[in-house]
Design an enzyme around this catalytic site. Structure first.
Site, short mmCIF file in Angstrom:
data_model
loop_
_atom_site.label_atom_id
_atom_site.label_comp_id
_atom_site.label_asym_id
_atom_site.label_seq_id
_atom_site.Cartn_x
_atom_site.Cartn_y
_atom_site.Cartn_z
N LYS A 1 10.22 24.77 -5.89
CA LYS A 1 10.17 24.95 -4.44
C LYS A 1 10.04 26.44 -4.14
O LYS A 1 10.39 27.30 -4.95
CB LYS A 1 11.41 24.37 -3.75
CG LYS A 1 12.76 24.98 -4.16
CD LYS A 1 13.13 26.30 -3.48
CE LYS A 1 14.49 26.78 -3.93
NZ LYS A 1 14.76 28.20 -3.53
N PRO B 1 10.86 29.27 -14.90
CA PRO B 1 11.78 30.27 -15.45
C PRO B 1 13.18 30.08 -14.90
O PRO B 1 13.37 29.72 -13.73
CB PRO B 1 11.17 31.60 -14.98
CG PRO B 1 10.38 31.25 -13.75
CD PRO B 1 9.86 29.86 -13.99
N LEU B 2 14.18 30.33 -15.75
CA LEU B 2 15.57 30.26 -15.30
C LEU B 2 15.86 31.43 -14.37
O LEU B 2 15.36 32.55 -14.57
CB LEU B 2 16.51 30.30 -16.50
CG LEU B 2 16.41 29.15 -17.50
CD1 LEU B 2 17.37 29.38 -18.67
CD2 LEU B 2 16.70 27.82 -16.82
N GLY C 1 14.95 32.05 -11.30
CA GLY C 1 13.79 32.57 -10.60
C GLY C 1 13.79 32.36 -9.10
O GLY C 1 12.92 32.88 -8.41
N GLY C 2 14.74 31.57 -8.59
CA GLY C 2 14.72 31.25 -7.16
C GLY C 2 13.77 30.12 -6.82
O GLY C 2 13.48 29.87 -5.65
N LEU C 3 13.29 29.40 -7.86
CA LEU C 3 12.35 28.29 -7.64
C LEU C 3 13.06 26.94 -7.61
O LEU C 3 12.41 25.91 -7.47
CB LEU C 3 11.29 28.29 -8.75
CG LEU C 3 10.42 29.55 -8.83
CD1 LEU C 3 9.54 29.51 -10.08
CD2 LEU C 3 9.55 29.70 -7.59
N GLY C 4 14.38 26.95 -7.75
CA GLY C 4 15.14 25.70 -7.66
C GLY C 4 15.03 24.82 -8.89
O GLY C 4 15.25 23.61 -8.79
N GLY C 5 14.73 25.40 -10.05
CA GLY C 5 14.49 24.59 -11.24
C GLY C 5 15.65 23.68 -11.60
O GLY C 5 15.47 22.48 -11.84
N SER D 1 18.19 22.68 -9.71
CA SER D 1 18.40 21.69 -8.65
C SER D 1 17.35 20.59 -8.70
O SER D 1 17.64 19.41 -8.50
CB SER D 1 18.37 22.37 -7.28
OG SER D 1 19.45 23.28 -7.14
N ASP E 1 20.77 23.00 -2.98
CA ASP E 1 19.33 22.75 -2.94
C ASP E 1 18.95 21.37 -3.46
O ASP E 1 17.79 20.96 -3.33
CB ASP E 1 18.57 23.80 -3.77
CG ASP E 1 18.46 25.15 -3.07
OD1 ASP E 1 18.83 25.23 -1.88
OD2 ASP E 1 18.03 26.11 -3.72
#
Length: 287
Positions: A12, A97-98, A100-104, A106, A139
């Site tokens: 996200k 990536p861990l 990263g702020g991409l919500g991986g 979550s 998230d």
């Protein structure tokens, strides 16, 4: 009962992130706009009736099993079941990536909840799955519900939204950001004026920003340098507390031209913004 399923676990973006206050419990009140990307991890869930329990077939380096949101999600869901459940083996093809702020993490939790609800035939609705997801992270509910959304509260109060489905160049500078550190910084803006549910980027785009960006750029030179480079080609923004930054483009080719010229040492990808999660698109195909 289906024995195995592989589902997407998408990234996200926070197209904007405003911090509008701080609650007595220390959590920050946010207003944000979530949109999914057609890029992310894949999670494979395989029932193992002869082997009870929940097993992670592909541990993530640096993340203990007790802290892994996939395992925690599976255990939380199993706790809701009334009878014995077949065991499950869970494997992840990790692209995001861990930190990263991409919500991986979550997203992984949400995909596990939805996939196991399907495999175990628990029949739980999205409301109950989102409620379970919220116990794992703020998230998780947006990934469970699967639609781009205007988020409030700590990000869990969601109203469906329909931002333009543009193309994005996402860059991951070579640093890992501690979210708690960013939210505890003295210089963080915490009093941005609330907005009503806004059609994303209509009118004056300067009204929208990421309130974490100035602090992150000051503390992490790698983010600042990447941001300066990407801003040469148009507006660039931090997602979440970073470290990933993104620029939006009207076409895939426009984004890829910039991608080809990126500085060495930065990883990233080009992806399309989508308002219906790839996870839910896949589930529709399975029905």
């Amino acid at each position: 009962m289906t024995a195995s399923i592989t589902l997407p676990s998408p990234a996200k973006l926070n197209l904007f992130l405003h911090i509008v206050g701080r609650r007595p419990d220390g959590y920050h009140e946010l207003q944000t706009l979530f949109q999914f990307l057609d890029y992310g991890d894949d999670i494979s869930l395989t029932l193992t009736p002869d082997q009870p329990g929940i097993r992670l077939a592909t541990p993530i380096p640096g993340v203990s099993e007790e802290d892994n949101l996939i395992v925690r999600a599976a255990r939380a869901l199993a706790a809701k079941a009334s009878g014995d459940l077949p065991g499950v083996s869970i494997a992840i093809n990790k692209r995001l990536p861990l930190g990263g702020g991409l919500g991986g993490g979550s997203s992984n939790a949400a995909t596990s909840l939805i996939g196991l609800n399907h495999l175990w035939q628990l029949g739980l609705g999205l409301d109950e799955l989102a409620e379970t997801g919220l116990t794992l992270g703020a998230d998780v509910p947006v990934f469970v519900r699967g639609h781009a959304a205007f988020g409030e509260g700590v990000g869990e109060k969601l109203t469906p939204a329909f931002p333009p489905e543009d193309w994005f160049l996402v860059l991951k500078p070579a640093c890992n950001i501690n979210t708690g550190k960013i939210f505890s910084e003295q210089g963080l803006t915490r009093n941005t004026s609330r907005i009503r549910i806004a059609p994303a980027f209509e009118g004056d785009a300067s009204r929208y920003r990421n309130d974490c960006e100035d602090v992150v750029r000051r503390l992490y030179p790698e983010v600042d340098q990447s941001m300066e480079w990407l801003k040469k080609f148009g507006p660039a923004r931090l997602t979440g507390t970073g470290a990933c930054i993104f620029g939006r483009f009207p076409t895939e080719s426009a984004a890829r031209i910039i991608w080809e010229s990126k500085p060495s040492g930065i990883i990233g990808f080009v992806a399309k913004g989508v308002n219906v999660s790839p996870l839910h698109q896949k589930l529709t195909e399975l029905e």
